[in-house]
Design a protein around this motif. Sequence first.
Motif, PDB file in Angstrom:
ATOM      1  N   ILE A 193     -10.228   7.578   1.667  1.00  0.00           N
ATOM      2  CA  ILE A 193     -10.987   7.589   0.411  1.00  0.00           C
ATOM      3  C   ILE A 193     -10.329   8.510  -0.605  1.00  0.00           C
ATOM      4  O   ILE A 193     -10.226   8.186  -1.804  1.00  0.00           O
ATOM      5  N   ASP A 194      -9.836   9.661  -0.153  1.00  0.00           N
ATOM      6  CA  ASP A 194      -9.134  10.577  -1.057  1.00  0.00           C
ATOM      7  C   ASP A 194      -7.879   9.925  -1.634  1.00  0.00           C
ATOM      8  O   ASP A 194      -7.571  10.069  -2.832  1.00  0.00           O
ATOM      9  N   GLU A 195      -7.125   9.228  -0.791  1.00  0.00           N
ATOM     10  CA  GLU A 195      -5.901   8.591  -1.268  1.00  0.00           C
ATOM     11  C   GLU A 195      -6.196   7.447  -2.247  1.00  0.00           C
ATOM     12  O   GLU A 195      -5.452   7.227  -3.204  1.00  0.00           O
ATOM     13  N   LEU A 196      -7.276   6.728  -2.007  1.00  0.00           N
ATOM     14  CA  LEU A 196      -7.685   5.688  -2.965  1.00  0.00           C
ATOM     15  C   LEU A 196      -8.012   6.311  -4.320  1.00  0.00           C
ATOM     16  O   LEU A 196      -7.710   5.748  -5.373  1.00  0.00           O
ATOM     17  N   TRP A 197      -8.622   7.481  -4.293  1.00  0.00           N
ATOM     18  CA  TRP A 197      -9.011   8.184  -5.514  1.00  0.00           C
ATOM     19  C   TRP A 197      -7.796   8.652  -6.314  1.00  0.00           C
ATOM     20  O   TRP A 197      -7.781   8.601  -7.539  1.00  0.00           O
ATOM     21  N   THR A 198      -6.751   9.074  -5.593  1.00  0.00           N
ATOM     22  CA  THR A 198      -5.589   9.681  -6.268  1.00  0.00           C
ATOM     23  C   THR A 198      -4.376   8.754  -6.325  1.00  0.00           C
ATOM     24  O   THR A 198      -3.327   9.156  -6.829  1.00  0.00           O
ATOM     25  N   LEU A 199      -4.502   7.524  -5.837  1.00  0.00           N
ATOM     26  CA  LEU A 199      -3.351   6.636  -5.727  1.00  0.00           C
ATOM     27  C   LEU A 199      -2.652   6.447  -7.067  1.00  0.00           C
ATOM     28  O   LEU A 199      -3.261   6.066  -8.067  1.00  0.00           O
TER      29      LEU A 199
END
Length: 529
Positions: free
Chosen positions: A507-513
């Motif tokens: 979820i964090d990586e989706l947010w910062t992708l």
Amino acid sequence: MTSTPPKRAIDYSLYLVTGRDLLPSGKVYSQAILGGVTVVQVREKDADTGEFLTIARATKTICDKHNIPVIINDRVDIAIAIRADGVHLGQTDMSVEVAKKLLPPTTVIGVSVNNVNQAKKAVEDGVDYVGIGAVWDTKTKKLVQPVVGVRNVGELLDVFAVGECGIKTTNLLRTLHGSVSISGYGLDGVAVVSEIVASREPREVAKELKGIVMEFKSGLSMSNGLLFSTSYLGGPVTKENIVEGVVELMKRVRELNPLVHQITNNVVATQSANVTLAIGGSPIMATAPQEMEDLAKICNSFLVNIGTLTTTTQEAMMMIGQYANLQRKPVVLDPVGIGATQYRKNTVNELLDTWQATVIKGNAGEIAAIAGSSEVASKGVDSVGVGFKDPASAVQRLARREKSIVVMTGPVDYISDGITTISLHNGNELLGKITGSGCITGSCITTYCGVAASVPSSTGGDVPGRMVKGDMLLGAVAGILVLTIAAELAVERGNVRGPGTFLPSLIDELWTLDTEEVRKRAKVVLHST
């Protein structure tokens, strides 16, 4: 020596079949004609000859005034008496051969057909058109043959055809779209009874029906009748343009913050909502049937996931798909565990027979179940076995049959609109080890399709006859690529020790992708099928 005059050219777009028991007033025919009815069939199954003749003459007088053709149901003698433009025969009525001997050579002859053999016989008999039906169940007449169903009409379209029975404003677009054959043939028109003659505003209803028919017919030649475009945001079909299209959609999702309605698996509803937020969407997880009509007006896209199916959610799913179609907004179907029970199979078939799915997304077992293939088995919600021998061709065939984008997830993801087929080779095995990974994939696809629907295609805006504007294939590709690339990055962070730590990192990586990561990592393959 004189030649035989030609038969009257008839526009079958909006074919009104009379039903006196439903008439609110005697002005209905004139109003319906003014609204857009193009041909009228007089059907009087319970009238004696004298009464039928009186009704037929009165109808012809009205239609002649507006230059509208009149067709008589069954009764060749009545057609001759009033010099009708045509006769429509049922399977148990007078044969076409005998009717041709009795009627003037200028008379148009149509026949009702219910299956391929009847359609082939009609072609051999040299009829001018066939009426395929009943497409939907109807209360305006007693059906003596089974309902054909929208998804079975296409195989009958070898001759000029009109779809019959049960057609309304709420299912007309589904009827037209779902009835396109594999080779690209579509209905020439639709036959309507109660929707017009039982209405207090027949002119307005006819106008709405005619508008939908003409909108669809004007775009039928594009993409074999598919109701979405494959513009790649204006570029040709190349890996580079697909990836750039995905990057553009990523930016637009964060700018537009689309409202994404999801009837989904309640086991993972929270993480589906969180994933939607992380990529830039705004989730609504409502299931009450009473809310569906209002939600269809305000949301950008819709996910129907049958993971935790109940009678209440089933009703809501039936409604939201129809309302989404009416609003020309994308609806994604996720047939979770369809192979597990007959109830799930029946529900998915009912949904697909009722509304048009923009995207059908599933694992190999689920796609095989919809396609009716035994090549891949399933256990619960999971696929088992080695999978399709030729997955690219499998998804393309199903996409053509269902007139939808088809997404098949797995170690390699396959996506097709029936014309273009793409495989995506990103991801990490941990994505398949968390509960609901398929469900969150559906959430991602739905979010990007919602924004793709608001992006003008290369034709410069809404394309007549297509359910939405923009590129639904690209929306599906974006949903898969963003999720699978984020999964790779999550594992590479160094703090992931298993499924429990993987999900929050994902979820964090989706947010910062970052879009540059997508450009760098995207593994896209185009298939010639």
